[in-house]
Scaffold this active site. Sequence first.
Site, PDB file in Angstrom:
ATOM      1  N   ARG A   1       0.832  -1.206   0.000  1.00  0.00           N
ATOM      2  CA  ARG A   1       0.000   0.000   0.000  1.00  0.00           C
ATOM      3  C   ARG A   1       0.869   1.259   0.000  1.00  0.00           C
ATOM      4  NH1 ARG A   1      -5.022   1.236   3.939  1.00  0.00           N
ATOM      5  NH2 ARG A   1      -3.551   1.259   5.673  1.00  0.00           N
TER       6      ARG A   1
ATOM      7  N   ARG B   1       2.778   4.457   4.813  1.00  0.00           N
ATOM      8  CA  ARG B   1       2.440   4.905   6.166  1.00  0.00           C
ATOM      9  C   ARG B   1       3.304   4.174   7.187  1.00  0.00           C
ATOM     10  NH1 ARG B   1      -4.055   4.559   6.422  1.00  0.00           N
ATOM     11  NH2 ARG B   1      -3.520   3.745   8.471  1.00  0.00           N
TER      12      ARG B   1
HETATM   13  P1  AMP Z   1      -7.093   4.295   9.431  1.00  0.00           P
HETATM   14  O1  AMP Z   1      -6.531   5.272   8.456  1.00  0.00           O
HETATM   15  O2  AMP Z   1      -8.597   4.275   9.467  1.00  0.00           O
HETATM   16  O3  AMP Z   1      -6.493   2.916   9.295  1.00  0.00           O
HETATM   17  O4  AMP Z   1      -6.660   4.827  10.896  1.00  0.00           O
HETATM   18  C1  AMP Z   1      -5.295   4.934  11.250  1.00  0.00           C
HETATM   19  C2  AMP Z   1      -5.142   5.032  12.742  1.00  0.00           C
HETATM   20  O5  AMP Z   1      -5.850   6.185  13.248  1.00  0.00           O
HETATM   21  C3  AMP Z   1      -5.710   3.863  13.549  1.00  0.00           C
HETATM   22  O6  AMP Z   1      -4.804   2.770  13.626  1.00  0.00           O
HETATM   23  C4  AMP Z   1      -5.933   4.516  14.910  1.00  0.00           C
HETATM   24  O7  AMP Z   1      -4.707   4.692  15.606  1.00  0.00           O
HETATM   25  C5  AMP Z   1      -6.427   5.900  14.518  1.00  0.00           C
HETATM   26  N1  AMP Z   1      -7.893   5.951  14.367  1.00  0.00           N
HETATM   27  C6  AMP Z   1      -8.610   6.220  13.237  1.00  0.00           C
HETATM   28  N2  AMP Z   1      -9.931   6.194  13.474  1.00  0.00           N
HETATM   29  C7  AMP Z   1     -10.063   5.899  14.806  1.00  0.00           C
HETATM   30  C8  AMP Z   1     -11.184   5.707  15.655  1.00  0.00           C
HETATM   31  N3  AMP Z   1     -12.448   5.814  15.202  1.00  0.00           N
HETATM   32  N4  AMP Z   1     -10.940   5.415  16.956  1.00  0.00           N
HETATM   33  C9  AMP Z   1      -9.692   5.319  17.440  1.00  0.00           C
HETATM   34  N5  AMP Z   1      -8.590   5.444  16.689  1.00  0.00           N
HETATM   35  C10 AMP Z   1      -8.763   5.749  15.370  1.00  0.00           C
END
Ligand code: AMP
Length: 209
Positions: free
Chosen positions: A123, A156
């Site tokens: 990714r 990332r």
């Molecule tokens: P994502 O891009 O959705 O994979 O989110 C990346 C990171 O952001 C996650 O691994 C969490 O550390 C944090 N994160 C995103 N959305 C949430 C949420 N709704 N609750 C808690 N942590 C979140």
Amino acid sequence: MVLILLGAPGSGKGTQAAMIGKNLAVPVISTGDILRAAIREQTDIGMKAKAFVDSGKLVPDEIVAEALRQRLTGGDCADGYILDGFPRTIPQAELLEDLGISPEVALSIEVPDSDIENRMAGRRVCPACNAVFHQRNNPPKQEGVCDSCGAALIRRIDDEPETVRERLRVYHEQSEPLKGFYERLGRLRCVVGTGGVEEINRRVMETLA
Ligand code: AMP
């Protein structure tokens, strides 16, 4: 209409959210994107969230909820939106209901963990506009360059294999129970998330029709 996307990290939620958003002409609100932008800009929320995000842990509910609340005041949300990455815990789902936000559909994109670990390795994301690519399955037209805005693509920090395994563990423990939560409300729909991006999108749009 409010639609939420459920699924493990790397299940393709972000890619499908962008495609559905385009199709339905509604904004996609990704709490992950909001938190990454806050971290880049070193805002109060960003400073509090950074260590959690970098290590693949969930950011505490009250911090994410505040970030989401600020975003939802944007005028573009009036006709509905897609939530990508929120809720991720049962208390977050309850918070949405308490705010009077009842998603019509919770769409779960189902991909086995073994596929996810392979996918995450390839990714690449655009740090400027958040577009998502995959070196093999969804490559940009020019290697390493964002199709949408021309910025250099990056990997990332939390896509490192060890962090991916931690994120999958957290997903199964804290986020997967959301499927039962929305099933009981009669709003859960599941889609097989393996195969090509377009093929998955056809299934998604059929499921939403
Ligand atoms: P994502 O891009 O959705 O994979 O989110 C990346 C990171 O952001 C996650 O691994 C969490 O550390 C944090 N994160 C995103 N959305 C949430 C949420 N709704 N609750 C808690 N942590 C979140």
